[in-house]
Motif scaffolding. Structure first.
Motif, PDB file in Angstrom:
ATOM      1  N   HIS A 133       0.832  -1.205   0.000  1.00  0.00           N
ATOM      2  CA  HIS A 133       0.000   0.000   0.000  1.00  0.00           C
ATOM      3  C   HIS A 133       0.870   1.260   0.000  1.00  0.00           C
ATOM      4  O   HIS A 133       0.680   2.159  -0.827  1.00  0.00           O
ATOM      5  CB  HIS A 133      -0.923  -0.021   1.225  1.00  0.00           C
ATOM      6  CG  HIS A 133      -1.678   1.261   1.421  1.00  0.00           C
ATOM      7  ND1 HIS A 133      -2.786   1.581   0.668  1.00  0.00           N
ATOM      8  CD2 HIS A 133      -1.466   2.302   2.266  1.00  0.00           C
ATOM      9  CE1 HIS A 133      -3.230   2.768   1.052  1.00  0.00           C
ATOM     10  NE2 HIS A 133      -2.443   3.223   2.022  1.00  0.00           N
ATOM     11  N   TYR A 134       1.818   1.342   0.933  1.00  0.00           N
ATOM     12  CA  TYR A 134       2.701   2.514   1.012  1.00  0.00           C
ATOM     13  C   TYR A 134       3.553   2.653  -0.255  1.00  0.00           C
ATOM     14  O   TYR A 134       3.776   3.761  -0.745  1.00  0.00           O
ATOM     15  CB  TYR A 134       3.609   2.438   2.238  1.00  0.00           C
ATOM     16  CG  TYR A 134       2.931   2.826   3.524  1.00  0.00           C
ATOM     17  CD1 TYR A 134       2.575   4.146   3.768  1.00  0.00           C
ATOM     18  CD2 TYR A 134       2.663   1.885   4.499  1.00  0.00           C
ATOM     19  CE1 TYR A 134       1.963   4.520   4.955  1.00  0.00           C
ATOM     20  CE2 TYR A 134       2.049   2.238   5.689  1.00  0.00           C
ATOM     21  CZ  TYR A 134       1.705   3.560   5.910  1.00  0.00           C
ATOM     22  OH  TYR A 134       1.100   3.928   7.086  1.00  0.00           O
ATOM     23  N   SER A 142       2.807   1.680  -3.279  1.00  0.00           N
ATOM     24  CA  SER A 142       1.953   2.134  -4.372  1.00  0.00           C
ATOM     25  C   SER A 142       1.729   3.642  -4.293  1.00  0.00           C
ATOM     26  O   SER A 142       1.823   4.341  -5.310  1.00  0.00           O
ATOM     27  CB  SER A 142       0.614   1.399  -4.321  1.00  0.00           C
ATOM     28  OG  SER A 142      -0.255   1.897  -5.313  1.00  0.00           O
ATOM     29  N   LYS A 143       1.439   4.153  -3.099  1.00  0.00           N
ATOM     30  CA  LYS A 143       1.234   5.590  -2.935  1.00  0.00           C
ATOM     31  C   LYS A 143       2.498   6.369  -3.291  1.00  0.00           C
ATOM     32  O   LYS A 143       2.440   7.379  -3.991  1.00  0.00           O
ATOM     33  CB  LYS A 143       0.819   5.900  -1.498  1.00  0.00           C
ATOM     34  CG  LYS A 143      -0.608   5.516  -1.173  1.00  0.00           C
ATOM     35  CD  LYS A 143      -0.950   5.770   0.274  1.00  0.00           C
ATOM     36  CE  LYS A 143      -0.899   7.239   0.601  1.00  0.00           C
ATOM     37  NZ  LYS A 143      -1.350   7.550   1.965  1.00  0.00           N
ATOM     38  N   ALA A 144       3.633   5.891  -2.815  1.00  0.00           N
ATOM     39  CA  ALA A 144       4.896   6.575  -3.095  1.00  0.00           C
ATOM     40  C   ALA A 144       5.240   6.510  -4.577  1.00  0.00           C
ATOM     41  O   ALA A 144       5.680   7.501  -5.170  1.00  0.00           O
ATOM     42  CB  ALA A 144       6.019   5.964  -2.267  1.00  0.00           C
ATOM     43  N   ARG A 145       5.020   5.357  -5.189  1.00  0.00           N
ATOM     44  CA  ARG A 145       5.350   5.182  -6.602  1.00  0.00           C
ATOM     45  C   ARG A 145       4.528   6.117  -7.478  1.00  0.00           C
ATOM     46  O   ARG A 145       5.043   6.709  -8.423  1.00  0.00           O
ATOM     47  CB  ARG A 145       5.129   3.728  -7.020  1.00  0.00           C
ATOM     48  CG  ARG A 145       5.502   3.486  -8.474  1.00  0.00           C
ATOM     49  CD  ARG A 145       5.472   2.026  -8.801  1.00  0.00           C
ATOM     50  NE  ARG A 145       6.678   1.444  -8.246  1.00  0.00           N
ATOM     51  CZ  ARG A 145       6.888   0.147  -8.137  1.00  0.00           C
ATOM     52  NH1 ARG A 145       5.977  -0.711  -8.517  1.00  0.00           N
ATOM     53  NH2 ARG A 145       8.018  -0.306  -7.649  1.00  0.00           N
ATOM     54  N   MET A 146       3.246   6.284  -7.167  1.00  0.00           N
ATOM     55  CA  MET A 146       2.401   7.179  -7.971  1.00  0.00           C
ATOM     56  C   MET A 146       2.910   8.615  -7.889  1.00  0.00           C
ATOM     57  O   MET A 146       2.982   9.317  -8.899  1.00  0.00           O
ATOM     58  CB  MET A 146       0.940   7.094  -7.522  1.00  0.00           C
ATOM     59  CG  MET A 146       0.284   5.786  -7.910  1.00  0.00           C
ATOM     60  SD  MET A 146      -1.492   5.669  -7.595  1.00  0.00           S
ATOM     61  CE  MET A 146      -1.707   6.396  -6.008  1.00  0.00           C
ATOM     62  N   THR A 147       3.277   9.049  -6.701  1.00  0.00           N
ATOM     63  CA  THR A 147       3.799  10.403  -6.522  1.00  0.00           C
ATOM     64  C   THR A 147       5.103  10.589  -7.287  1.00  0.00           C
ATOM     65  O   THR A 147       5.305  11.589  -7.984  1.00  0.00           O
ATOM     66  CB  THR A 147       4.018  10.694  -5.024  1.00  0.00           C
ATOM     67  OG1 THR A 147       2.781  10.523  -4.341  1.00  0.00           O
ATOM     68  CG2 THR A 147       4.555  12.091  -4.801  1.00  0.00           C
TER      69      THR A 147
END
Length: 118
Positions: free
Chosen positions: A19-20, A22-27
């Motif tokens: 989850h973390y 994925s959020k970091a990768r999108m940013t």
């Protein structure tokens, strides 16, 4: 860094890590997309062999990008990504040893992250 493969048996720490990540990768992907649109030289492998020089080059692009943004210089050029096949041909595919090291780092990070309260 690669997420844990979800085979239906992931631990809470592994799901949390995914989850973390994925959020970091999108940013990060959005940020690099903006940089690549403005600084086209980042679309291709940098012709440098020194990791320090590559890092300095990317940081310089970030600084210049921020200056352009502060001055209202919009970048409206379309961005075309290189394909995964091109990346493989260019030698960006990880070897087995680097994958093992990366997986060990991923495990350490996963265990250190705070758990998501659902």
């Amino acid at each position: 860094m690669a997420p844990y493969k979800d085979n239906g048996h992931l631990t809470q720490h592994q799901n949390n890590f995914n989850h973390y990540l994925s959020k970091a990768r999108m940013t990060i992907e959005c940020a690099f997309g903006l940089l690549k649109a403005r600084w086209r030289s980042l679309l291709h492998l940098l012709p440098m062999t020194s990791v320090n020089k590559i890092l300095q080059y990317i940081v310089a692009c970030c600084v210049l990008h921020n200056i352009c943004e502060l001055r209202g210089d919009a970048c409206n050029e379309p961005l075309t990504e290189i394909s995964l096949g091109e990346r493989a041909v260019r030698g960006l595919v990880n070897d087995v040893a680097r994958t093992r090291v990366a997986n060990a780092k991923r495990d350490r990070i996963a265990l250190s992250l705070p758990l998501i309260q659902e």
